[in-house]
Structure formats: structure tokens, C-alpha cells
Design an enzyme around this catalytic site. Sequence first.
Site, PDB file in Angstrom:
ATOM      1  N   ARG B  69       0.809  -1.239   0.000  1.00 35.85           N
ATOM      2  CA  ARG B  69       0.000   0.000   0.000  1.00 35.85           C
ATOM      3  C   ARG B  69       0.831   1.273   0.000  1.00 35.85           C
ATOM      4  NH1 ARG B  69      -4.345  -2.353  -2.054  1.00 35.85           N
ATOM      5  NH2 ARG B  69      -5.628  -3.474  -0.579  1.00 35.85           N
ATOM      6  N   ASP B 310      -1.685 -13.188  -1.546  1.00 33.82           N
ATOM      7  CA  ASP B 310      -2.454 -12.138  -2.226  1.00 33.82           C
ATOM      8  C   ASP B 310      -2.890 -11.091  -1.200  1.00 33.82           C
ATOM      9  OD1 ASP B 310      -3.505 -10.784  -4.349  1.00 33.82           O
ATOM     10  OD2 ASP B 310      -5.349 -11.953  -4.468  1.00 33.82           O
TER      11      ASP B 310
END
Lengths: 320, 429
Positions: B69, B310
Site C-alpha cells: 500500500r 495475495d
Amino acid sequence: MKPHLQYTNNGNLRHFLSIEDLQKETLQQILTTADKFTQFGQREIKKLPLLRGHTVVNLFFENSSRTRTTFEIAAKRLSADVINLNPTTSSTSKGETLLDTINILEAMHTDLFVIRHAKSGVAELIARHVPDHVHIINAGDGQHAHPTQAMLDMFTIRQHKGPFNELRVAIVGDILHSRVARSQIHALNSLGVHEIRVVAPNSLLPSQIERLGVHAYNDLQKGLDGVDVVMMLRLQKERMQHAYIPSEQEYFNLYGLTTESLAAAAEDAIIMHPGPINRGLEISSEVADGPRSVILSQVTNGIAIRMAVMAMILGGEGNG
Amino acid sequence: MAELMNIHIRGGRIIDPANNIDSVVDLYIARGNIIALGGTPHGFTADKTIDAAKKIVCPGLVDLSVRMREPGQEYKATLKSECTAAIAGGITTSCCPPDTTPTIDTRAMANMLTHRGREIGLTHILPLGALTNALGGETLSDMHALHQAGCVAFSNANQAITNTMVMRRAMEYASSFDLLLILHANDPWLSDNGCMHEGEISTRLGLAGIPEAAETVIVARDLALIEQTGIRAHFARLSCARSVDLIMQARGRGLKVTADVAIHHLHLTEHDVADFNTLCRVIPPLRSERDKDSLRSAVAQGDIQAICSDHQPHERDAKLAAFSEAEPGISGLETLLPLGLKLVHEDVMSLNTLIASLSSGPAALLGIEAGSLGVGCLADICIFDLDEEWQVNSTKLLSKGNNTPFKHWLLKGRVSNTLLAGNIVYSRT
């Protein structure tokens, strides 16, 4: 959905979100409670004090005139204070703002929210986040459920056709996008009709629809053969633009309910439609306004059904 | 970074699939590298001894898809927070997909990520380069330069390349330099506005479905192009049994294709979405029971070479929404190994196969030096207790995202120590 979300620990109706997880007895209770309110609706003074002091907020994130109006009338006949709100969906599709809206209204001591939203699952999302004393009625969420519509349809069927167990019912039209059809299927199965058919081209039938307990037909004549109840669905005019069907004309020719196509159904079959009607697209005016149409009695029954659900949730009505 | 110590890992069961080792032996580390297995090397004095008795010692895990992120979405998570979570999960190599903001389509971005990874010093960060500029699917990125700047493979993340000619050119160009492409098979037309597997549950919930064909159509298309261009390619996050069939047929014809699966696709199905649980909203969607079973046996048989987390951490509000509006993804770093071990405890696959699919498997397909405990290798090591029971508590995850559908699951097996290049970067107390 966990069954307990819609019931209190005592087994009373707490929220009314989806027919799918309700017990058959609850559906029957709704119908009997609505019976009482129907008789009452024929009186000159139509007000009952059952919900006096309760606040009902009709929170319609998606436009509706009919459903909202009948909820409003139902709540007022039960003497509740009713507020109508139509927030714009754009600012409230995210959970944060959606639940903020609920929190603010809850702080104003709302007891019951009647919620319509364009996204599937919103009524349930809100029901999971409100405290115990706040109740939610789903007035239609996306393509998921429209349980009061299904119950008023069951009420209308029972009124005109008697017991459910011998009946064959056909639901015709855009099943894929219809929350009404999904709720109708669950209600009809729960109440034990003989057979449910869905009739549409495959492009308007959702995947594995048979798993919901229906027989699927692509041919209107075969689908209507011998049925006692024909439930039409509204076809959104924009479906052509997304290649679901070729044209209005072709759709009407193949799936439009006309005097001719209706001939396949039982002689005393009734015709239903949740409205608003697209005349000449899914149904001809001749049939919609004909003697076998019970479309207007559906509207009238909508008030009694919504009174029944509200009374059961807030007033303990019908809870033994 | 701390002074490199001489470390003696004592009494553990060493499982090193890359070198076919599975035995209880001691392991010795000096200057950041593994220097011996078995007897104490001449002149070795341990600065630190780790008692690994009754534990498994395996290569540090290699995770093919970790959304850190950062940069761009620091309100969700940061490199620091997610690197901390990675090592708590035994992950010493984390591949970052290129859909950061800005995307990884410049040398500067690639350099920044590897540099920040080294600075933090907890897990190796390997950037995946954008296949097309800004992931737009139109013009090719400077793949060669990005490769030199540390991008180990190229992908368009979850953005489809709809123009088949662009995909062909991208493959041709990348094959000139033997670069690896990581493909995400999704036809955006067929996925449309879908948010879950198209089937009985999507019909019940009135949610727009993503049909199996949204994946298989693109797997078939890309396999045809792979065959024509001869490129090395890897299919990421398969969700359907039929995709595995297509890939196995292609491998049978000699194509150099590999595949991975996300750990949650080996445990969850469309049924887990049935109460509009937004924590189960993922891309590709959770599919049928049959798909889950086929993916499990494909990993067990080695037809799928890697399992990844993931990992996609989210803030609370991203999941607090109508199902179709909720952001997809699961925070998965800390449950990757334990959920994998659940498959071992359930006899779905052997412990050796699991460890291979989490370490040597992904390392080999990337062509990187990791996932091995061979003498001379960098000491990236994961030590775990195979049988320790614990309950997943989403609020106690070290990741900034506590979006896990596995909360309250009782799992067996937990990381106790993680070493990165000979440094003990994680020890559970």
C-alpha cells in the site's frame, strides 16, 4: 444470512429483510394479521393506536412512489409518527456514510427504518449494525429481495385462489434483475405451491435458477400452460442497451402477455404485476385492465401487509 | 542493521525441498549465509543458539503477491507495518505488484521500493514492473530498464490488457530479454460489474456474477499468444478448475507456463459469501466447492507451483459497505503458513509439498536465489511449530489491515522465528 438476524431471542420478528430465512409460520402469521387489518381498512375511521409513540423513518435511497406511499399509509394507520427521507444514493453507497446516516437518525430515537437501496445486501448490512431496539424493514435491496412485495402477492393469491398447495404459478419476464421474483419464489416455495415456473429468454434468467426450486421455460406458451397464477415482471427499458434482448418489439412478441398468449393458462387464472406497468412491453392494456387482472387489489393489499409486518415487529402483534 | 552474528539453529527438522532434505540436523550461519548443515564447522563459535527442537526449519517464504500500500495508500498500510506482518508470517521475500500510486513503471519507483525494503531490513522487497505504462494496457513500459532496476517480473496487476495486439507485442518484447510475465486472467467484459462467482449463491443474493469464462477465456487467449511468442509466463491467482486444465494441456505441449493460487481459494468458496460477508469479496472471486478441491489437488500434484497470500490490507471502511461496493482483498500475510499447514493436517498435501509451494516453487519460477537452505545461500529462514494451536484474532494482526475472513478460525502451526540474511528479524515471545 443467519436465521437469528430476523428474529429476537424469543422468536419474535425483529427485522424483516428476506423471505428466504423466515419460517413458514411467520409468513402465515403475516397473512392472518393482514386479514384483520384488511377488514379494518373498510371502516370509516381507519386508525389504530398500535404504534402510537413510535417513530418510523422511510429511508428511500432509490426512488419509489408506490412502495413508499403504502408504507407511509400503513404506518399512519397504526398511529406511528412517519418521516420520509430520500437521500441521494451517490453520497451514501459507501458504508461509512450509509451507517452515519443511520446513526444520526437513530440518535433521534427512530424505532423502525423502512429502507430501500439500489445495492443488494444493504438492509442486512444496516440490520447488523443497529442496536437491539432498532428495527429494519427491507423495502427492496438491489436485485436481492423485496419481501413485503412478495407477501402482498401471497396475500392476493390466497384471496383470489384459496389454498396454495394445488396452485401452479408462472413468473414471467426479467428474472435476472428482479428482487421481486426472488422473494416471490422463496415465499411460494415456503407456502407450498404445487409448481413454480419462471419464463424468460436465457439472457434474463440468472445462473442456476433451478436451484431455487423452480422450473425454467424459454417458451411463454409452454410456461403458461395450465397455470393458475401469472406474475408478470417489469422490464427496464435500458435492457436493450446492454444486449440482454434485441428489441421491445421482439420481446413483446415472444414474452408479452396478451389475450392470445394468456389462452394457454387455466381459464380462471389471475394476472399480477408489481408495477409500474410498461403497457405494450411486457403486458397489453387489454390484459392489464381485464377481468382477470388483480393488479389493483395488489396495491390495496400492500397496505394491510405492511401494517401487519410493522405491527408484528413493533407492536408484538401476532407473536402469540 | 545489527552486527551479523554466528548463529547455531539446534535440533530442528530441516525441510529444504530445493535440495531434497528432510532430516533433523543442526544448521550454522555466519556472515549472513548458511555455512553448514550437520556437524559444527571447524572454528565455529555461536554468538546465538536457537533451540529448534520439535520445530520445523525451512527456507524463508517467498510470497508472489503482497500489497504494501506504499506508496499511495498509506492510510491502508505502510511498508513498515506490512514488512513487520510479513516476517511474523515467516515471509522473507515479498513481491510487490505494480499497482502502487504511482505505478511501478519507472526506474525511480523500482529503486525506491528496493531501497526502502533494504532500509527497513525485515523482508526482501521485489518489485514487479508494470507491463504497460500506468497499467493502461496501451504502451509498453521500459521493461529492460525496469529489470535492471530490480523488477523480477512484469505484470499489469489486475488491469486487463484488452487489446490483444498489445499483449502480443508485450510478450514478444519481453521474450527478447527472457523476462517473465505474470498474467492475471480476467476478461473485463465478462466480469462486467460482477462482484462474486456466478452461480447459485449470486442468484440467491441478487449480486452480479463473474462467470468462470471471464478467467478461462483469457487463459486460453494468453496461452495461444505464449505458444506463438515462446515467452516464459506465469498465471497468477487461478480460481477455476478449468483454467488448471487449460494450463496443463499447454504444459503438455511444452509451453513454459507456471501458475499460483491464493491461499484463500484453497479454503473458502462462494458459500462463504452467502451472508454478504464483504471480508470474502476478492478478485478473482471465491468459486465453487469443486473448484476449490481441484485447486487443492493441483497444488498437491505440483501442477500449481506456488501459493501466495495475495495480501491486500484495508482500512475498516473499505469493507463496511454494500457487498458490491466493498473493496476486494484479504489481509493474508500472517495466516499464509498456518492456513497452508491446515492443508497438511487435513492430508490434502505433504508438508514438503506445502513448503515447496511457499518457498522453492515461487523462487524457481521467478528465477531468484531464494527458497533454499543450501550451503552458501543467504540465511533467509523460517522456523515454526507444526502443532501449536492458536485462534486468529483480527485485531491482533500486525498488518495494518485486519480484514480477514479467517477471524476466529482455530489454526495449528505458527512461526516462532524468522531470519533475514542471517539476522533474527522476528521471534515470537
